[in-house]
Design an enzyme around this catalytic site. Structure first.
Site, PDB file in Angstrom:
ATOM      1  N   ASN A  14     -10.883  -2.868  -5.810  1.00 23.54           N
ATOM      2  CA  ASN A  14     -10.096  -1.870  -6.558  1.00 23.54           C
ATOM      3  C   ASN A  14     -10.726  -1.461  -7.899  1.00 23.54           C
ATOM      4  OD1 ASN A  14      -6.889  -3.115  -5.380  1.00 23.54           O
ATOM      5  ND2 ASN A  14      -8.052  -1.346  -4.669  1.00 23.54           N
ATOM      6  N   ASP A  39       0.832  -1.214   0.000  1.00 23.02           N
ATOM      7  CA  ASP A  39       0.000   0.000   0.000  1.00 23.02           C
ATOM      8  C   ASP A  39       0.866   1.264   0.000  1.00 23.02           C
ATOM      9  OD1 ASP A  39      -2.319   1.454   0.010  1.00 23.02           O
ATOM     10  OD2 ASP A  39      -2.653   1.290   2.170  1.00 23.02           O
TER      11      ASP A  39
HETATM   12  C1  FPP Z   1      -2.173   0.121  -3.217  1.00 20.38           C
HETATM   13  O1  FPP Z   1      -1.658   1.448  -3.179  1.00 20.38           O
HETATM   14  C2  FPP Z   1      -1.675  -0.540  -4.402  1.00 20.38           C
HETATM   15  C3  FPP Z   1      -2.445  -1.088  -5.384  1.00 20.38           C
HETATM   16  C4  FPP Z   1      -3.922  -1.071  -5.362  1.00 20.38           C
HETATM   17  C5  FPP Z   1      -1.838  -1.679  -6.571  1.00 20.38           C
HETATM   18  C6  FPP Z   1      -0.607  -2.495  -6.298  1.00 20.38           C
HETATM   19  C7  FPP Z   1       0.075  -2.665  -7.570  1.00 20.38           C
HETATM   20  C8  FPP Z   1       1.380  -2.669  -7.748  1.00 20.38           C
HETATM   21  C9  FPP Z   1       2.390  -2.606  -6.686  1.00 20.38           C
HETATM   22  C10 FPP Z   1       1.879  -2.777  -9.123  1.00 20.38           C
HETATM   23  C11 FPP Z   1       2.564  -4.073  -9.359  1.00 20.38           C
HETATM   24  C12 FPP Z   1       1.683  -5.181  -9.605  1.00 20.38           C
HETATM   25  C13 FPP Z   1       2.023  -6.168 -10.394  1.00 20.38           C
HETATM   26  C14 FPP Z   1       1.282  -7.410 -10.373  1.00 20.38           C
HETATM   27  C15 FPP Z   1       3.193  -6.077 -11.302  1.00 20.38           C
HETATM   28  P1  FPP Z   1      -2.685   2.655  -3.238  1.00 20.38           P
HETATM   29  O2  FPP Z   1      -2.840   3.049  -4.661  1.00 20.38           O
HETATM   30  O3  FPP Z   1      -3.965   2.294  -2.577  1.00 20.38           O
HETATM   31  O4  FPP Z   1      -1.908   3.746  -2.455  1.00 20.38           O
HETATM   32  P2  FPP Z   1      -2.547   4.927  -1.605  1.00 20.38           P
HETATM   33  O5  FPP Z   1      -3.135   4.312  -0.367  1.00 20.38           O
HETATM   34  O6  FPP Z   1      -1.369   5.775  -1.303  1.00 20.38           O
HETATM   35  O7  FPP Z   1      -3.562   5.613  -2.456  1.00 20.38           O
END
Ligand code: FPP
Length: 249
Positions: free
Chosen positions: A68, A20
Site C-alpha cells: 500500500n 476492501d
Molecule cells: C482497501 O480499500 C483499504 C485500505 C487499503 C485501507 C483500510 C483502512 C481502513 C479501513 C481504515 C481504518 C484503519 C484503521 C487501522 C483505523 P481500497 O482503498 O483499496 O478500496 P478500492 O479497492 O475501492 O480502491
C-alpha cells in the site's frame, strides 16, 4: 441458520477481514478516496463492537499492506492519521471491549511517538480476552521470510510447528473464516501461511457499507460448510463403504 441473538461456538474462534472497497465507495459519491477510508474506520469500530457482542475470540483486520506504500502520499497519510486516531481512542476503550490489541506487521517504520503508543497499547491490553490483530505494514510472504530468518538466527530447526510459532500470529489460532469485501476474489498476500485451511467468503459489499447483517451472512455461510482438513466426513466415509459394498454385491 444463526438465530437473531446468538454467540459463536468453538468452531468459529477467529475471523479475519480484508477491508476492501473504501476508495470505490468514495468515488461513487464523487468524494476523495480519503473519505472512504474515514468511513471504513467507522465500520471497523462497529464491527469490533459486534464481534465482542457475539463473543468472537480473535478478529484480524488487514488495514495496510506492505504494497500500500505505492499509493499517493496524501492517501497514505490519511490512513496513518486514522490509525493514529484509533490508537488514541483505543487507549480509552480497551477495557470496555476487553480488547487485547496486537499489531502484526513491521511497525518499525512508524515515527517514534506512534510506535511508543502502539507498544504501550499492546503492553497494557496484553491480559485482555478479545484479541484484535491489526495487520499494518503487513505482507504474508514477508512474514514467512521474517519467521524463517528468526529461526535461523536462533539456530532452530525449521518445521511447520516452529515456523507457526515464529509468525506474528503465534499468540492465536489460525483464522477459521477469512472475509473479503469489495468484490475481488483473492487473498492479496494476507495471512498466507495461516489461511491453509480457512474458509473463504467474498462479498461485493464495499467495506464502508459492511455491517452486522453482512457479517451474519458470512457467519451463516461458514456454518453451512463442512471442514474436512483433507480428510473425509465421518458420514461420507461410512456411506462410501456402503456404496462400495453395494457395488461389490
Ligand atoms: C482497501 O480499500 C483499504 C485500505 C487499503 C485501507 C483500510 C483502512 C481502513 C479501513 C481504515 C481504518 C484503519 C484503521 C487501522 C483505523 P481500497 O482503498 O483499496 O478500496 P478500492 O479497492 O475501492 O480502491
Amino acid at each position: 441458520m444463526i438465530e437473531d441473538k446468538f454467540e459463536l461456538d468453538e468452531k468459529l474462534k477467529h475471523i479475519a477481514i480484508i477491508m476492501d472497497g473504501n476508495g470505490r465507495w468514495a468515488n461513487k459519491r464523487g468524494l476523495p478516496r480519503e473519505f472512504g477510508h474515514s468511513r471504513g474506520a467507522e465500520t471497523f469500530k462497529k464491527i469490533i463492537e459486534y464481534c465482542k457482542d457475539i463473543k468472537l475470540n480473535v478478529l484480524t483486520v488487514y488495514a495496510f499492506s506492505t504494497e500500500n506504500w505505492k499509493r499517493p502520499k496524501k492517501e497514505v497519510d490519511s490512513i496513518m492519521k486514522l490509525l493514529s486516531q484509533y490508537v488514541k481512542e483505543c487507549e480509552k476503550s480497551i477495557n470496555k471491549y476487553d480488547l487485547c490489541v496486537r499489531f502484526i506487521g513491521d511497525i518499525s517504520v512508524f515515527e517514534e511517538t506512534l510506535r511508543t503508543r502502539i507498544e504501550k497499547l499492546q503492553r497494557v491490553s496484553a491480559n485482555n480476552k478479545f484479541i484484535l490483530n491489526i495487520a499494518f505494514n503487513y505482507g504474508g510472504r514477508n512474514e514467512i521470510v521474517y519467521a524463517a530468518n528468526k529461526l535461523l538466527s536462533e539456530g532452530k530447526e525449521i518445521s511447520e510447528e516452529s515456523l507457526s510459532q515464529a509468525l506474528y500470529t503465534s499468540h492465536c489460532p489460525d483464522p477459521d473464516l477469512i472475509i473479503r469485501t469489495g468484490g475481488d476474489c483473492r487473498i492479496s498476500n494476507f495471512l498466507l501461511w495461516q489461511a491453509a485451511y480457512s474458509e473463504l467468503y467474498f462479498t461485493d459489499v464495499l467495506w464502508p457499507d459492511f455491517d452486522k447483517n453482512e457479517l451474519n451472512k458470512a457467519i451463516n455461510s461458514f456454518y453451512s460448510r463442512k471442514r474436512r482438513y483433507g480428510g473425509l466426513d465421518k458420514d461420507s466415509s461410512s456411506s462410501d463403504k456402503q456404496a462400495r459394498k453395494d457395488t461389490l454385491c
